[in-house]
Design an enzyme around this catalytic site. Structure first.
Site, mmCIF file in Angstrom:
data_model
loop_
_atom_site.group_PDB
_atom_site.id
_atom_site.type_symbol
_atom_site.label_atom_id
_atom_site.label_comp_id
_atom_site.label_asym_id
_atom_site.label_seq_id
_atom_site.Cartn_x
_atom_site.Cartn_y
_atom_site.Cartn_z
ATOM 1 N N HIS A 54 35.909 38.023 41.013
ATOM 2 C CA HIS A 54 35.443 39.542 42.042
ATOM 3 C C HIS A 54 36.072 40.266 41.334
ATOM 4 C CE1 HIS A 54 32.144 38.362 44.969
ATOM 5 N NE2 HIS A 54 33.180 37.110 45.450
ATOM 6 N N ILE A 102 47.469 38.844 37.234
ATOM 7 C CA ILE A 102 47.047 39.347 38.744
ATOM 8 C C ILE A 102 46.919 38.201 39.710
ATOM 9 C CG2 ILE A 102 45.183 40.042 40.104
ATOM 10 C CD1 ILE A 102 43.909 41.510 37.211
ATOM 11 N N THR A 103 46.593 36.561 39.717
ATOM 12 C CA THR A 103 46.601 35.886 40.352
ATOM 13 C C THR A 103 48.097 34.829 41.338
ATOM 14 O OG1 THR A 103 45.449 34.487 38.493
ATOM 15 C CG2 THR A 103 46.599 33.051 39.784
ATOM 16 N N PRO A 127 50.163 32.822 44.756
ATOM 17 C CA PRO A 127 50.658 34.189 44.177
ATOM 18 C C PRO A 127 51.947 34.586 43.455
ATOM 19 C CG PRO A 127 51.902 31.601 44.467
ATOM 20 C CD PRO A 127 50.490 31.954 44.045
ATOM 21 N N HIS A 170 54.447 40.486 46.728
ATOM 22 C CA HIS A 170 53.242 40.545 47.181
ATOM 23 C C HIS A 170 53.090 39.531 47.268
ATOM 24 C CE1 HIS A 170 49.287 42.188 46.257
ATOM 25 N NE2 HIS A 170 48.827 40.673 45.829
#
Length: 319
Positions: free
Chosen positions: A14, A121-122, A124, A178
């Site tokens: 996605h 982005i991945t 953690p 994050h």
């Protein structure tokens, strides 16, 4: 002839597919190289994106590529993941899958001669960014993550909704992990240069700190519960960062950046405001935090360090 801007996207779930689409529709890249271990998914996404290319406002090409064929990319955006692992509402649960995957393919990418910028982005995010940095051997700052960039957007959105002011008139950051261990440095929030503490006589600027923080942290889960993933916000976050690099903008944005003494921390990646330009994270911006905020940030970094140890254990088992 002007240099062709080439961006690779690894992982076409996605998030990755939306990153690839956004890179094209915004004109950020001239060529987007698509890479995924699922060959059927790779072929399908390539076909769909090429079908859309004719209608995009900028000229863009999409190509399928192996890990080794990403060597000529200016930027590689890592978006691999396993979305069903997030049912726990904790990004750390992806670690067993993502760490092993990254440990496997980073050496293959580097074998292809890659010398550009890695945007991760991945999840953690802070932990995987650290791992990519160690495995790739790229110069300091050439690997960084989207980190608290998206969380910052959620914070600014919450503040905007309460005050009625436009997002772009608000300066604020989420910092730290994050994930669930992140914090709001309230003391540095400004509105067109006016500090938050100077506006406390106006009820619009009196915030329930705990409620706003919780709303920000849980924003991603609100999205996830209804549609099973997050897509638009994170895709635009990564694409925006790629644009800052390709245009050498020197833009200050919250990212998962390598800390080398800033905020009293060293040897980890954490969400902090940083200057992003052609060399990736070129400088970490040290904000003047209060003593309480410094302690909160240190707590965030402790959580990240604990996860880095877990990741290293998974990495070694995968070798």
């Amino acid at each position: 002839m002007p240099k062709k801007r080439i961006v690779g996207v690894v992982g076409l779930g996605h998030v990755g597919a939306h990153v690839a689409y956004t890179l094209g529709v915004t004109g950020t890249a001239d060529l987007v190289k698509l890479c995924d271990i699922n060959e059927k998914k790779l072929v399908s996404e390539h076909q769909d994106l090429m079908d859309a290319a004719m209608f995009m406002p900028h000229h863009v090409k999409y190509a399928m590529a192996s890990y080794e064929e990403l060597g000529d990319c200016d930027i590689i955006i890592n978006a691999i993941g396993k979305i069903d692992l997030l049912v726990t509402h904790n990004r750390d649960t992806e670690m067993n899958f993502t760490v092993a995957q990254v440990a496997d393919f980073i050496p293959k990418i580097m074998k292809g001669g890659f010398k550009g910028i890695f945007i991760n982005i991945t999840n953690p995010c802070d932990v995987v960014s650290d791992l990519i940095s160690k495995l790739s051997g790229l110069p300091a700052g050439h690997v960084f993550g989207t980190g608290t960039g998206l969380d910052t957007s959620r914070l600014v959105s919450a503040i905007s909704q309460q005050t009625g002011l436009d997002h772009k008139s608000i300066t604020a950051y989420m910092m730290g992990e994050h994930g669930n261990a992140q914090m709001v440095p309230w003391s540095v929030i400004q509105f067109g240069g006016k500090r938050l503490e100077e506006l406390k006589d106006d009820s619009r600027f009196v915030f329930d700190h705990d409620a706003i923080k919780e709303k920000t942290i849980k924003g991603g889960w609100v999205t996830y519960v209804g549609k099973g993933c997050t897509e638009y916000g994170i895709a635009y976050t990564a694409t925006t960062l790629a644009g800052y690099v390709l245009r050498d903008e020197k833009h200050i944005m919250a990212t998962s950046a390598p800390l080398r003494g800033e905020y009293g921390e060293d040897g980890i990646f954490a969400g902090v405001p940083a200057v992003v330009g052609e060399n990736g994270v070129e400088k970490v911006v040290e904000l003047s935090l209060t003593d309480t905020e410094k302690k909160e940030f240190k707590t965030c970094c402790t959580a990240i360090r604990e996860n880095i140890k877990k990741a290293e254990s998974i990495w070694k088992k995968a070798e």
